[in-house]
Design a protein around this motif. Structure first.
Motif, PDB file in Angstrom:
ATOM      1  N   GLY A 146      23.197 125.270 133.203  1.00 34.95           N
ATOM      2  CA  GLY A 146      24.639 125.509 133.088  1.00 34.95           C
ATOM      3  C   GLY A 146      25.161 124.972 131.766  1.00 34.95           C
ATOM      4  N   VAL A 147      24.508 123.898 131.302  1.00 31.63           N
ATOM      5  CA  VAL A 147      24.917 123.287 130.036  1.00 31.63           C
ATOM      6  C   VAL A 147      23.682 123.065 129.173  1.00 31.63           C
ATOM      7  CG1 VAL A 147      25.970 121.256 128.941  1.00 31.63           C
ATOM      8  CG2 VAL A 147      26.857 122.082 131.129  1.00 31.63           C
ATOM      9  N   VAL A 148      23.790 123.437 127.891  1.00 25.11           N
ATOM     10  CA  VAL A 148      22.723 123.143 126.931  1.00 25.11           C
ATOM     11  C   VAL A 148      23.246 122.076 125.982  1.00 25.11           C
ATOM     12  CG1 VAL A 148      21.240 124.045 125.107  1.00 25.11           C
ATOM     13  CG2 VAL A 148      21.844 125.502 127.054  1.00 25.11           C
ATOM     14  N   VAL A 149      22.587 120.907 126.008  1.00 20.76           N
ATOM     15  CA  VAL A 149      22.939 119.839 125.061  1.00 20.76           C
ATOM     16  C   VAL A 149      22.045 120.048 123.848  1.00 20.76           C
ATOM     17  CG1 VAL A 149      23.046 117.366 124.648  1.00 20.76           C
ATOM     18  CG2 VAL A 149      23.592 118.279 126.912  1.00 20.76           C
ATOM     19  N   LEU A 150      22.663 120.406 122.725  1.00 20.59           N
ATOM     20  CA  LEU A 150      21.898 120.958 121.603  1.00 20.59           C
ATOM     21  C   LEU A 150      22.128 120.169 120.320  1.00 20.59           C
ATOM     22  CD1 LEU A 150      20.267 123.457 120.541  1.00 20.59           C
ATOM     23  CD2 LEU A 150      22.454 124.591 120.211  1.00 20.59           C
ATOM     24  N   ASP A 151      21.024 119.738 119.722  1.00 23.06           N
ATOM     25  CA  ASP A 151      21.081 119.126 118.396  1.00 23.06           C
ATOM     26  C   ASP A 151      21.144 120.273 117.382  1.00 23.06           C
ATOM     27  OD1 ASP A 151      20.874 117.603 116.137  1.00 23.06           O
ATOM     28  OD2 ASP A 151      18.775 117.070 116.407  1.00 23.06           O
ATOM     29  N   LEU A 152      22.003 120.142 116.372  1.00 24.60           N
ATOM     30  CA  LEU A 152      22.127 121.250 115.411  1.00 24.60           C
ATOM     31  C   LEU A 152      20.937 121.332 114.467  1.00 24.60           C
ATOM     32  CD1 LEU A 152      25.804 121.618 114.185  1.00 24.60           C
ATOM     33  CD2 LEU A 152      24.425 123.157 115.562  1.00 24.60           C
ATOM     34  N   GLN A 153      20.421 120.147 114.058  1.00 27.74           N
ATOM     35  CA  GLN A 153      19.328 120.147 113.080  1.00 27.74           C
ATOM     36  C   GLN A 153      17.993 120.168 113.806  1.00 27.74           C
ATOM     37  OE1 GLN A 153      22.025 117.963 112.294  1.00 27.74           O
ATOM     38  NE2 GLN A 153      22.759 119.439 110.800  1.00 27.74           N
ATOM     39  N   ILE A 154      17.561 121.365 114.191  1.00 21.14           N
ATOM     40  CA  ILE A 154      16.262 121.505 114.840  1.00 21.14           C
ATOM     41  C   ILE A 154      15.460 122.535 114.063  1.00 21.14           C
ATOM     42  CG2 ILE A 154      16.889 120.824 117.189  1.00 21.14           C
ATOM     43  CD1 ILE A 154      17.374 123.815 117.752  1.00 21.14           C
ATOM     44  N   PRO A 155      14.120 122.479 114.193  1.00 19.58           N
ATOM     45  CA  PRO A 155      13.311 123.501 113.515  1.00 19.58           C
ATOM     46  C   PRO A 155      13.723 124.896 113.984  1.00 19.58           C
ATOM     47  CG  PRO A 155      11.932 121.706 114.313  1.00 19.58           C
ATOM     48  CD  PRO A 155      13.300 121.464 114.859  1.00 19.58           C
ATOM     49  N   ALA A 156      13.575 125.856 113.092  1.00 16.03           N
ATOM     50  CA  ALA A 156      14.116 127.201 113.282  1.00 16.03           C
ATOM     51  C   ALA A 156      13.676 127.830 114.596  1.00 16.03           C
ATOM     52  CB  ALA A 156      13.663 128.094 112.122  1.00 16.03           C
ATOM     53  N   PRO A 157      14.491 128.713 115.183  1.00 18.89           N
ATOM     54  CA  PRO A 157      15.847 129.040 114.739  1.00 18.89           C
ATOM     55  C   PRO A 157      16.800 127.868 114.952  1.00 18.89           C
ATOM     56  CG  PRO A 157      15.334 130.145 116.806  1.00 18.89           C
ATOM     57  CD  PRO A 157      14.085 129.487 116.354  1.00 18.89           C
ATOM     58  N   ASN A 158      17.745 127.707 114.042  1.00 22.00           N
ATOM     59  CA  ASN A 158      18.564 126.503 114.067  1.00 22.00           C
ATOM     60  C   ASN A 158      19.586 126.524 115.211  1.00 22.00           C
ATOM     61  OD1 ASN A 158      20.860 127.979 113.344  1.00 22.00           O
ATOM     62  ND2 ASN A 158      20.490 127.668 111.170  1.00 22.00           N
ATOM     63  N   GLY A 159      20.330 125.419 115.304  1.00 25.88           N
ATOM     64  CA  GLY A 159      21.257 125.248 116.421  1.00 25.88           C
ATOM     65  C   GLY A 159      22.294 126.344 116.525  1.00 25.88           C
ATOM     66  N   ASP A 197      30.109 122.211 108.013  1.00 19.49           N
ATOM     67  CA  ASP A 197      30.280 123.648 108.222  1.00 19.49           C
ATOM     68  C   ASP A 197      29.440 124.173 109.368  1.00 19.49           C
ATOM     69  OD1 ASP A 197      32.115 123.758 106.304  1.00 19.49           O
ATOM     70  OD2 ASP A 197      30.846 124.692 104.783  1.00 19.49           O
ATOM     71  N   ASP A 198      28.229 123.586 109.554  1.00 25.23           N
ATOM     72  CA  ASP A 198      27.374 124.148 110.590  1.00 25.23           C
ATOM     73  C   ASP A 198      27.932 123.869 111.984  1.00 25.23           C
ATOM     74  OD1 ASP A 198      26.816 121.552 110.184  1.00 25.23           O
ATOM     75  OD2 ASP A 198      24.635 121.735 110.166  1.00 25.23           O
ATOM     76  N   VAL A 199      28.710 122.791 112.124  1.00 25.59           N
ATOM     77  CA  VAL A 199      29.348 122.531 113.417  1.00 25.59           C
ATOM     78  C   VAL A 199      30.370 123.639 113.691  1.00 25.59           C
ATOM     79  CG1 VAL A 199      30.798 120.968 114.717  1.00 25.59           C
ATOM     80  CG2 VAL A 199      29.019 120.045 113.241  1.00 25.59           C
ATOM     81  N   LEU A 200      31.132 123.958 112.667  1.00 18.86           N
ATOM     82  CA  LEU A 200      32.123 125.028 112.805  1.00 18.86           C
ATOM     83  C   LEU A 200      31.419 126.356 113.132  1.00 18.86           C
ATOM     84  CD1 LEU A 200      35.154 125.504 112.546  1.00 18.86           C
ATOM     85  CD2 LEU A 200      34.790 126.097 110.163  1.00 18.86           C
ATOM     86  N   ASP A 201      30.298 126.594 112.463  1.00 12.97           N
ATOM     87  CA  ASP A 201      29.547 127.828 112.731  1.00 12.97           C
ATOM     88  C   ASP A 201      29.074 127.876 114.179  1.00 12.97           C
ATOM     89  OD1 ASP A 201      29.904 128.726 110.204  1.00 12.97           O
ATOM     90  OD2 ASP A 201      27.990 127.974 109.441  1.00 12.97           O
ATOM     91  N   ALA A 202      28.629 126.724 114.689  1.00 16.08           N
ATOM     92  CA  ALA A 202      28.156 126.679 116.073  1.00 16.08           C
ATOM     93  C   ALA A 202      29.313 126.962 117.033  1.00 16.08           C
ATOM     94  CB  ALA A 202      27.535 125.314 116.364  1.00 16.08           C
ATOM     95  N   VAL A 203      30.480 126.424 116.730  1.00 20.09           N
ATOM     96  CA  VAL A 203      31.651 126.656 117.577  1.00 20.09           C
ATOM     97  C   VAL A 203      32.040 128.135 117.523  1.00 20.09           C
ATOM     98  CG1 VAL A 203      34.115 126.186 117.775  1.00 20.09           C
ATOM     99  CG2 VAL A 203      32.506 124.300 117.510  1.00 20.09           C
ATOM    100  N   LYS A 204      31.966 128.706 116.332  1.00 22.36           N
ATOM    101  CA  LYS A 204      32.263 130.137 116.204  1.00 22.36           C
ATOM    102  C   LYS A 204      31.265 130.955 117.004  1.00 22.36           C
ATOM    103  CE  LYS A 204      33.917 130.241 111.445  1.00 22.36           C
ATOM    104  NZ  LYS A 204      33.480 130.786 110.160  1.00 22.36           N
ATOM    105  N   ALA A 205      30.019 130.476 117.047  1.00 18.92           N
ATOM    106  CA  ALA A 205      28.973 131.219 117.754  1.00 18.92           C
ATOM    107  C   ALA A 205      29.100 131.072 119.263  1.00 18.92           C
ATOM    108  CB  ALA A 205      27.600 130.737 117.284  1.00 18.92           C
ATOM    109  N   GLY A 206      29.962 130.145 119.734  1.00 19.72           N
ATOM    110  CA  GLY A 206      30.186 130.060 121.170  1.00 19.72           C
ATOM    111  C   GLY A 206      30.056 128.691 121.800  1.00 19.72           C
ATOM    112  N   ALA A 207      29.757 127.658 121.004  1.00 24.12           N
ATOM    113  CA  ALA A 207      29.683 126.312 121.583  1.00 24.12           C
ATOM    114  C   ALA A 207      31.092 125.882 121.997  1.00 24.12           C
ATOM    115  CB  ALA A 207      29.108 125.332 120.565  1.00 24.12           C
TER     116      ALA A 207
END
Lengths: 371, 224
Positions: free
Chosen positions: B56-69, B95-105
């Motif tokens: 139901g919830v994915v706790v996700l680190d942004l800096q992970i080996p590809a594909p990225n967070g 910026d990548d946090v914002l990108d993740a939020v845009k992607a649906g986080a």
């Protein structure tokens, strides 16, 4: 080397054009030949040498002194043979402008010195083979000399610029790679520091160690921000990005400041940015004094185009009614008065909201309309 | 679905390339009664295990080996729109946090947050709430202001209402939803809704932009 390759390719084309010109002129003036057969042979030598030279110069490894010397000797010999095939009172030498090929080759290969030496050799051959000098001859000779020197110098300059550019490109690549590696390492270190900090907060954890890790985490985070800020230094208009300037305040040990920025550059003249930072620092100092060393504070930076808004908030007891007025009545400027004054100096306004919920400054700085 | 049954523990997946972190987060979640159904050390593992684990919830680190967070976030939300993504990042608001939020986080937390904060964030995200930091709110505000400068999209997704802007500014100034509700004399739920709306608009705008880009690039089959 890339410079030389490019220039030799250009000279190869030039040689063919010069050859066409020289052959055409000799055919047109074929009546001037005293020994037409010898003249024909010499023109054929010129044609043959043009293609041999173009083939030879095409490969870097064949561009050795013997080739260059032979190239110049052919040109000199053709000039020297002119009085014999065309008679002593000839007007144009047999190769004419074709000798430029050898001259340019020397200028490219041995630069200033090469260009000068080749030009002198060709000029000497030309002058020695003539009975008399006229203005046209003098002009040609002078241009030949000048061309050798100028082209030699330019090649030298180009070569040095290419070397400098290569060095700069390599340094940029190294810096980029270093930054990439640093990011990965920093991220790892931040993770570990955050983990230690977290463990410290758990029951049975080492609270002191956790606190130290937290401090180092903050310091590293601030360092990374500063580095990012350094990569975008003052631009040509003398403007700086206010974002990293304010983010650096997150490094303050007291109060604990959380800084929110729009994420894109907020350019402001360097001096104004410094003033804004000083005002924000004054607000934060106020928090430290009136709320406490360990009090949390928040800074929000917004770019509204024609103005920049900075909010500074704390959750202290607020400024009691009448305290500001009392301070002024006593003739003290007070921190609030000084904040207002400094903001006004920048043409901005300072709005103060205070109450039991805390204190909030909203500082609005207009942008220069000429921007 | 996202609200779930109160008796049913929330199913969580932890994605982090640092084993120590992964273990610590997993342990904390398990101790607090969450059901950790999967862990992954990189994006490939995460996407391979997600469909079977159905967290139901994915706790996700942004800096992970590809594909990225960011890519993992987009794919997770695409595979299961009811799944929630909580971003856990060491490197701060970027910026990548914002990108993740845009992607649906719908949640974001720095790793230096305490474990109590983490558990609270997972709980809130699983309920469908949004978890913002002041720094992220600042980035989102900045993003909407940049959208105003860009050519208008006329779908209303690129504009915040005055109220939404007001709420988001207060979040960026570090106020909790409760404090905002008191300050603006609104219900806690209303504040929460306003924040959710800003995120929804951001994500919608992002999708519209992507679609438009695809059409412009001739990648959209239906357009031919």
């Amino acid at each position: 080397m890339a410079v030389q390759d490019g220039m030799f390719r250009a000279v190869a084309v030039l040689r063919v054009l010069l050859l066409a010109n020289a052959v055409a002129l000799n055919v047109y003036r074929r009546d001037n030949f005293v020994h037409p057969t010898a003249g024909l042979v010499l023109v054929l030598v010129m044609v043959a040498w043009t293609f041999v030279a173009n083939w030879a110069y095409a490969d870097r490894r064949r561009r050795r002194p013997p080739l260059l010397v032979a190239d110049l000797l052919v040109a000199v010999a053709l000039i020297a043979a002119t009085p014999w095939v065309k008679g002593a009172g000839f007007n144009a030498t047999l190769p004419g402008y074709w000798v430029m090929g050898a001259l340019l080759a020397w200028a490219i290969h041995w630069r200033l010195v090469g260009g000068t030496v080749a030009a002198c050799a060709l000029v000497a051959a030309d002058l020695l083979s003539r009975q008399e000098m006229n203005q046209t001859n003098y002009g040609n000779v002078f241009l030949l000399l000048l061309g050798g020197v100028v082209v030699g110098y330019l090649v030298d300059l180009l070569q040095r610029m290419a070397v400098a550019r290569d060095v700069a490109e390599r340094e940029a690549a190294v810096a980029g790679e270093r930054a990439r590696l640093a990011r990965a390492v920093h991220d790892g270190v931040l993770q570990v520091l955050a983990l230690v900090q977290r463990r410290g907060g758990e029951p049975g954890g080492d609270a002191e160690l956790g606190r130290l890790a937290g401090e180092q985490e903050q310091a590293l985070r601030a360092l990374i921000r500063q580095q990012d800020a350094l990569q975008v230094p003052t631009d040509e208009d003398g403007e700086v990005d206010l974002g990293p300037v304010l983010e650096a305040l997150g490094l303050l040990r007291s109060p604990r400041v959380s800084v929110a920025t729009p994420g894109t550059p907020v350019p402001l003249p360097a001096q104004s940015a410094g003033e804004v930072e000083a005002v924000v620092r004054a607000c934060l100092h106020n928090v430290e004094v009136h709320v406490g060393d360990d009090a949390p504070a928040w800074v929000l930076l917004e770019d509204l185009g024609d103005r920049v808004v900075v909010s500074v908030r704390d959750e202290g007891p607020g400024i009691a009614d009448g305290r500001l007025a009392a301070a002024e009545a006593e003739g003290r400027l007070g921190v609030s008065g000084s904040i207002r004054g400094r903001v006004a100096d920048l043409g901005g306004t300072a709005e103060l909201i205070t109450g039991a919920f805390g204190t909030e400054w909203e500082l609005t700085f207009p942008r220069d309309p000429e921007r | 679905m996202s609200d779930g049954d109160a008796q049913q523990p929330v199913r969580v997946m932890v994605v982090d390339d640092h084993p120590m972190w992964r273990d610590a987060v997993e342990r904390d979640l398990a101790a607090a009664g969450f059901d950790v159904v999967a862990v992954a050390a990189n994006g490939t593992e995460a996407l391979a295990r997600f469909p079977a684990a159905r967290p139901g919830v994915v706790v996700l680190d942004l800096q992970i080996p590809a594909p990225n967070g960011v890519e993992v976030t987009a794919e997770v939300v695409r595979l299961d729109p009811s799944a929630r993504v909580l971003i856990l990042s060491a490197s701060g608001e970027q910026d990548d946090v914002l990108d993740a939020v845009k992607a649906g986080a719908t949640g974001y937390l720095v790793k230096s947050a305490s474990s109590a904060e983490l558990l609270d964030a997972v709980r809130r995200v699983s309920r469908g709430d949004t978890v913002f930091t002041p720094g992220l709110a600042g980035l989102v505000l900045g993003e909407f202001r940049r959208m105003l400068d860009a050519p208008p999209s006329d779908d209303g997704s690129s504009r915040l209402t005055e109220r939404e802007t007001e709420v988001l500014r207060l979040v960026a100034k570090g106020l909790s939803y409760k404090q905002i509700a008191e300050r603006l004399v609104l219900s806690h739920r209303t504040v929460q809704n306003h924040v959710q709306n800003t995120l929804r608009k951001l994500q919608l705008h992002n999708r519209v932009q992507l679609t438009r880009y695809a059409i412009e690039q001739g990648l959209d089959d239906e357009d031919e």
